[in-house]
Design an enzyme around this catalytic site. Structure first.
Site, PDB file in Angstrom:
ATOM      1  CE1 TYR A  57      -4.409   0.490  -0.307  1.00 15.67           C
ATOM      2  CE2 TYR A  57      -4.499  -1.492   1.029  1.00 15.67           C
ATOM      3  CZ  TYR A  57      -4.978  -0.541   0.196  1.00 15.67           C
ATOM      4  OH  TYR A  57      -6.298  -0.479   0.003  1.00 15.67           O
ATOM      5  CD  GLU A  59      -4.584   4.774   0.639  1.00 14.52           C
ATOM      6  OE1 GLU A  59      -3.890   4.348   1.646  1.00 14.52           O
ATOM      7  OE2 GLU A  59      -5.653   4.662   0.498  1.00 14.52           O
ATOM      8  CG  ASP A 202      -7.053  10.694 -24.263  1.00 21.52           C
ATOM      9  OD1 ASP A 202      -6.102  10.015 -24.295  1.00 21.52           O
ATOM     10  OD2 ASP A 202      -8.271  10.324 -23.866  1.00 21.52           O
ATOM     11  CB  THR A 228      -3.903   4.148 -22.361  1.00 20.79           C
ATOM     12  OG1 THR A 228      -3.733   4.258 -23.713  1.00 20.79           O
ATOM     13  CG2 THR A 228      -5.068   4.417 -21.838  1.00 20.79           C
ATOM     14  CE  LYS A 231      -6.074   2.684 -26.148  1.00 23.93           C
ATOM     15  NZ  LYS A 231      -6.404   3.534 -24.968  1.00 23.93           N
ATOM     16  NE  ARG A 237      -5.439  -3.961 -20.212  1.00 21.20           N
ATOM     17  CZ  ARG A 237      -5.691  -3.659 -21.599  1.00 21.20           C
ATOM     18  NH1 ARG A 237      -6.657  -2.621 -21.665  1.00 21.20           N
ATOM     19  NH2 ARG A 237      -5.449  -4.203 -22.642  1.00 21.20           N
TER      20      ARG A 237
HETATM   21  N1  DSN Z   1     -11.105   1.171 -25.841  1.00 18.39           N
HETATM   22  C1  DSN Z   1      -9.943   1.867 -26.191  1.00 18.39           C
HETATM   23  C2  DSN Z   1      -9.917   1.538 -27.910  1.00 18.39           C
HETATM   24  O1  DSN Z   1     -10.068   0.687 -28.059  1.00 18.39           O
HETATM   25  O2  DSN Z   1      -9.821   2.781 -28.442  1.00 18.39           O
HETATM   26  C3  DSN Z   1     -10.180   3.253 -25.738  1.00 18.39           C
HETATM   27  O3  DSN Z   1     -10.134   3.343 -24.517  1.00 18.39           O
END
Ligand code: DSN
Length: 420
Positions: A57, A59, A202, A228, A231, A237
């Site tokens: 933990y 925090e 974003d 994110t 990707k 993730r």
């Molecule tokens: N679900 C993602 C995508 O496929 O683009 C975005 O969060």
């Protein structure tokens, strides 16, 4: 030791879960993965994810935690922050968001108040759920207005300017889930400045390409940038938030914790640090170059075969393919392709006549299969296989076409093994 051997403990302790994990590994090994938001992390990233850091933990933030015993996880979090700042040339970073959605919610929480107006790209035009779509907190807690694209599939900047003037949003969000072209972040900032709004970018989809200098960076234009990490950036993730503004950095930290989240997932933060370290290496730039080249190749080939590609092509890792010519919906197309070992998702096209549950298109991306080593020739082959299945749908020899294609996708997968 085979890769599945990593899970040998669960083989003894929990047979059902062991089988689920090894079956998923097998599925990933035997499918052509074209979902534009997915990728395959390195074994080093996987190891960090499965490390003892999950037990802690923590925090708070490095040096200012609510619990004792955080000296080792502090090292991991500081490394992740330092590496992310180097990657994107930014001053402040928060690496704790559990996901892109949490990062976006935290950014909105830091920049706006309940009931304020926000302006983001509409979901049906290629935007993301968290940019103001009505089923999400971003659409329910804020007065969310949506902008879109023109009939050629390009961002309608004049339309954004008009909406900004009319609605005076507190925050303008740019970034998308299925927009294949470059985003003019400078133009967005000019629009934001003209109405005194914050600009929040974003870059979840484009992050890996930005790191390699193949896609514009918003870092000197936007007040806040979220992403994110899983990707094109090819990490675990999760989400991150960046800014160059010290006052906003403090607000963002408070918004992430305690505003939106509790204890950070320290094993994921450690894995983010590993992935950011990988992305700092020259090999990552080479990888991103191939991602872009492969994506353009696949889109060009689908066009040659007679399919309409939204916006006429791609400048990124993804394309949106309009299937209207073939009289097949995106939903059916994605399901049929899945049966022959090609995984992608249904996707709305601009001004789609089908509802989001059906759609007229599919979205295809190159990041994951580029990680497996596929190059131009293989992406031409994949485009041919996609066309072969969809153009033969429900014709008399459709079953044998599918069998042939399945054999070809399996052969391709065997030639480019994953985690072998
Ligand atoms: N679900 C993602 C995508 O496929 O683009 C975005 O969060």
């Amino acid at each position: 030791m085979s890769f599945a051997g990593y899970f040998s403990h669960s083989a003894v302790a929990d047979r059902e879960l062991f089988e689920a994990i090894t079956s998923e590994l097998q599925r990933q090994q035997s499918q052509i993965e074209l979902i534009a938001s997915e990728n395959f992390v390195s074994k080093e990233v996987l190891s960090a994810l499965g490390s003892v850091m999950t037990n802690k933990y923590a925090e708070g933030y490095p040096g200012k935690r609510y619990y004792c015993g955080c000296e080792c996880v502090d090292v991991a979090e500081k490394l992740a922050i330092e590496r992310l700042c180097l990657l994107f040339d930014c001053k402040f970073a928060n690496v704790q968001p559990h996901s892109g959605a949490q990062a976006n919610l935290s950014a909105l929480y830091a920049l706006a108040n309940h009931g304020d107006t926000i302006l983001g790209m509409s979901l049906e035009m290629g935007g993301h759920l968290t940019h103001g779509a009505s089923p999400t907190i971003s659409g329910k807690w804020f007065n969310a207005i949506g902008y879109g694209i023109d009939k050629n599939g390009f961002l309608d900047y004049d339309g954004v300017q008009k909406l900004a003037k009319e609605y005076k949003p507190k925050v303008i969000i740019c970034g998308a889930s299925s927009y294949p072209q470059k985003i003019d972040f400078k133009r967005f900032r000019e629009i934001a400045d003209s109405v005194g709004a914050y600009l929040f970018a974003d870059i979840a989809h484009y992050a890996g390409l930005i790191v390699a200098g193949l896609y514009p960076s918003p870092i000197n234009h936007a007040h806040v940038v979220t992403s994110t990490t899983h990707k094109t950036l090819r990490g675990p993730r999760g989400g991150v938030i960046m800014t160059n503004d010290e006052v906003l950095a403090k607000k963002i930290n408070s918004a992430v914790f305690p505003g939106v989240q509790g204890g950070p997932q320290m094993h994921t933060i450690a894995a983010k640090a590993v992935a950011f370290g990988e992305a700092l290496r020259p090999e990552f730039k080479e990888y991103a170059k191939h991602v872009l080249e492969n994506s353009v190749t696949m889109a060009d080939r689908l066009k040659e075969l007679g399919l309409n590609i939204i916006s006429g092509g791609t400048d990124s890792h993804l394309s949106v393919v309009d299937l209207t010519e073939l009289s097949i919906t995106g939903k059916v197309a994605a399901e049929e392709l899945d049966k022959v070992g090609i995984t992608c998702n249904k996707n709305a096209i601009p001004f789609d006549e089908w509802p989001p549950s059906q759609t007229s298109g599919i979205r295809v991306g190159s990041a994951a299969m580029t990680t497996r080593g596929l190059r131009r020739n293989e992406f031409i082959k994949i485009a041919d296989l996609i066309y072969k299945v969809l153009s033969n749908y429900e014709k008399s020899d459709y079953e044998s076409v599918k069998e042939e294609v399945r054999k070809e996708t399996l052969d391709l997968c065997k030639k480019f093994p994953l985690y072998s």
